[in-house]
Design an enzyme around this catalytic site. Structure first.
Site, short mmCIF file in Angstrom:
data_model
loop_
_atom_site.label_atom_id
_atom_site.label_comp_id
_atom_site.label_asym_id
_atom_site.label_seq_id
_atom_site.Cartn_x
_atom_site.Cartn_y
_atom_site.Cartn_z
N VAL A 15 0.84 -1.21 0.00
CA VAL A 15 0.00 0.00 0.00
C VAL A 15 0.87 1.26 0.00
CG1 VAL A 15 -1.76 1.29 1.30
CG2 VAL A 15 -1.91 -1.21 1.14
N THR A 71 2.96 -7.59 9.23
CA THR A 71 1.85 -8.20 8.48
C THR A 71 1.97 -9.72 8.31
OG1 THR A 71 3.02 -7.66 6.42
CG2 THR A 71 1.32 -6.11 7.14
N TYR A 134 -1.94 -11.50 15.03
CA TYR A 134 -1.90 -10.39 14.08
C TYR A 134 -3.16 -9.51 14.23
CZ TYR A 134 -2.56 -7.91 9.65
OH TYR A 134 -2.83 -6.94 8.71
N LYS A 138 -3.40 -5.64 15.59
CA LYS A 138 -3.97 -4.55 14.79
C LYS A 138 -5.12 -3.88 15.55
CE LYS A 138 -3.06 -3.47 11.13
NZ LYS A 138 -2.10 -2.47 10.64
N1 LIG Z 1 -1.60 -7.51 3.31
C1 LIG Z 1 -2.87 -7.74 3.59
O1 LIG Z 1 -3.48 -8.68 3.08
C2 LIG Z 1 -3.62 -6.81 4.50
C3 LIG Z 1 -4.95 -7.12 4.84
C4 LIG Z 1 -5.64 -6.25 5.68
C5 LIG Z 1 -5.04 -5.11 6.17
N2 LIG Z 1 -3.74 -4.86 5.86
C6 LIG Z 1 -3.11 -3.67 6.42
O2 LIG Z 1 -2.81 -2.77 5.38
C7 LIG Z 1 -1.63 -2.04 5.70
C8 LIG Z 1 -0.63 -2.14 4.57
O3 LIG Z 1 -0.31 -3.52 4.40
P1 LIG Z 1 0.68 -4.03 3.25
O4 LIG Z 1 0.18 -5.34 2.78
O5 LIG Z 1 0.92 -2.92 2.28
O6 LIG Z 1 1.99 -4.29 4.12
P2 LIG Z 1 3.38 -4.87 3.63
O7 LIG Z 1 3.44 -4.95 2.16
O8 LIG Z 1 3.67 -6.09 4.44
O9 LIG Z 1 4.38 -3.71 4.08
C9 LIG Z 1 4.55 -3.40 5.42
C10 LIG Z 1 5.65 -2.37 5.51
O10 LIG Z 1 5.85 -2.08 6.89
C11 LIG Z 1 7.21 -1.85 7.08
N3 LIG Z 1 7.61 -2.12 8.45
C12 LIG Z 1 7.49 -3.29 9.12
N4 LIG Z 1 8.03 -3.16 10.34
C13 LIG Z 1 8.48 -1.89 10.43
C14 LIG Z 1 9.14 -1.16 11.45
N5 LIG Z 1 9.49 -1.70 12.62
N6 LIG Z 1 9.44 0.15 11.21
C15 LIG Z 1 9.14 0.73 10.03
N7 LIG Z 1 8.52 0.08 9.03
C16 LIG Z 1 8.21 -1.23 9.23
C17 LIG Z 1 7.92 -2.81 6.13
O11 LIG Z 1 9.19 -2.29 5.88
P3 LIG Z 1 10.30 -3.07 5.07
O12 LIG Z 1 9.96 -2.81 3.62
O13 LIG Z 1 11.55 -2.40 5.50
O14 LIG Z 1 10.20 -4.51 5.45
C18 LIG Z 1 7.00 -2.82 4.93
O15 LIG Z 1 7.41 -1.92 3.95
C19 LIG Z 1 -1.13 -2.60 7.03
O16 LIG Z 1 -1.61 -1.80 8.08
C20 LIG Z 1 -1.80 -3.96 7.11
O17 LIG Z 1 -1.97 -4.39 8.44
C21 LIG Z 1 -3.02 -5.66 5.02
#
Ligand SMILES: NC(=O)c1ccc[n+]([C@@H]2O[C@H](COP(=O)([O-])OP(=O)(O)OC[C@H]3O[C@@H](n4cnc5c(N)ncnc54)[C@H](OP(=O)(O)O)[C@@H]3O)[C@@H](O)[C@H]2O)c1
Length: 298
Positions: A15, A71, A134, A138
């Site tokens: 995202v 995540t 998880y 959240k």
């Molecule tokens: N993926 C799903 O299916 C899903 C479903 C429902 C809701 N969501 C929510 O939607 C949002 C975006 O999800 P996404 O799928 O885009 O996530 P994602 O692709 O897993 O990316 C998460 C990002 O968070 C960063 N991160 C993790 N730990 C960190 C830390 N300690 N300090 C700074 N940055 C950190 C990671 O950095 P690095 O690049 O350095 O690893 C990564 O870039 C999240 O809030 C997630 O909970 C996701």
């Protein structure tokens, strides 16, 4: 618009990467994250409270968008403390810092805050009861933001995929090349949502808040909103819709969750109602299958 300072945390995630491109017209974007690379302008690690406070105080954003999160749904069962630190504790600190500056905080949450016992789409006020670490972490983040108050939007989304990162779409595309047969869970129902549409909807909300509403209205509108693609499906049907576009098409068989045991329990039904975001901001995302086609054409 140009006087807006937008602190975007997590620009390398699914995202976050889309947001970095979408929100540029709204103001000056400062991208912050934990790993050094070309996207990151400022180092910020959500496990480190001092790092969060220092960056927010230095950048002095008018808008904070947190796209970063822990995540890894299954791994979280063994890394509970880390998941709560990143998804829960860090959000309380971000919310406090945001409140100090009277900034607007945008944050994302998940359908996994629900236990899946419903048979019709969940609305924002329905009872939360996460089944795993998880979802619980959240939920802790949601509650931390809400207890601080101020100007915030928590956008709960679901089953996120895109052409980057770790997600079901990319896994299916890879497995289609590697295998002749795939067994995919068919008894979990949800709404796959393209990361770009989440970023576009977020940008749309920010643009509307900036152009048409005063601060008092933002406070009144603050809260939780559901934001997913329309319709519903299961992982098996989602896999079929992906594989049909592949050159090599393996045989796909439906299985039950019990036949594919995973460390974290997942809701069997986690479709979210998008009525509130439609009525408040006029945002209606396409159906999941239409969005998938658009993603694959992009
Ligand atoms: N993926 C799903 O299916 C899903 C479903 C429902 C809701 N969501 C929510 O939607 C949002 C975006 O999800 P996404 O799928 O885009 O996530 P994602 O692709 O897993 O990316 C998460 C990002 O968070 C960063 N991160 C993790 N730990 C960190 C830390 N300690 N300090 C700074 N940055 C950190 C990671 O950095 P690095 O690049 O350095 O690893 C990564 O870039 C999240 O809030 C997630 O909970 C996701």
């Amino acid at each position: 618009m140009s006087n807006k300072r937008i602190l975007l945390i997590g620009p390398n995630g699914q995202v976050g990467w889309e947001l970095l491109r979408c929100v540029q017209p709204l103001g000056h974007v400062i991208a912050a994250g934990r790993n050094q690379n070309e996207q990151i302008q400022v180092h910020l690690d959500l496990t480190n409270p001092d790092s969060i406070r220092r960056v927010v105080r230095e950048v002095k954003p008018t808008i904070i968008i947190n796209a970063a999160a822990y995540t890894a749904v299954d791994k979280a069962e063994k890394e509970s403390e880390l998941a709560y630190t990143i998804n829960g504790t860090a959000l309380g600190i971000l919310a406090e810092e945001s409140q100090r500056l009277k900034a607007l905080l945008i944050h994302y949450s998940t359908d996994y805050v629900f236990d899946g016992s419903y048979t019709q789409p969940y609305i924002e006020t329905d009872t939360v009861k996460p089944l795993g670490v998880y979802g619980a972490s959240k939920l802790a983040g949601e509650q931390a933001i809400q207890s601080v108050g101020g100007h915030y939007f928590i956008l709960r989304t679901a089953w996120v995929y895109g052409l980057r990162g770790n997600n079901f779409l990319l896994t299916m595309q890879r497995l289609a090349k590697e295998r002749d047969e795939l067994k995919i869970v068919a008894d979990q129902i949800g709404a796959p949502t393209w990361s770009r549409m989440i970023a576009q909807a977020t940008t749309n909300i920010l643009a509307q808040l900036d152009t048409s509403l005063c601060q008092v209205d933002i406070e009144a509108l603050s809260g939780i909103y559901h934001l997913t693609c329309a319709g519903e499906t299961n992982w098996f049907e989602f896999a079929k819709a992906i594989i049909i576009h592949e050159n090599k098409q393996p045989n796909i068989l439906p299985i039950t969750t019990d036949e594919y045991p995973a460390p974290a329990k997942r809701p069997t039904y986690s479709v979210l109602s998008n009525t509130k975001i439609a009525e408040t901001f006029g945002i209606k995302l396409p159906t999941w299958d239409k969005a998938l086609e658009l993603c694959l054409l992009s």
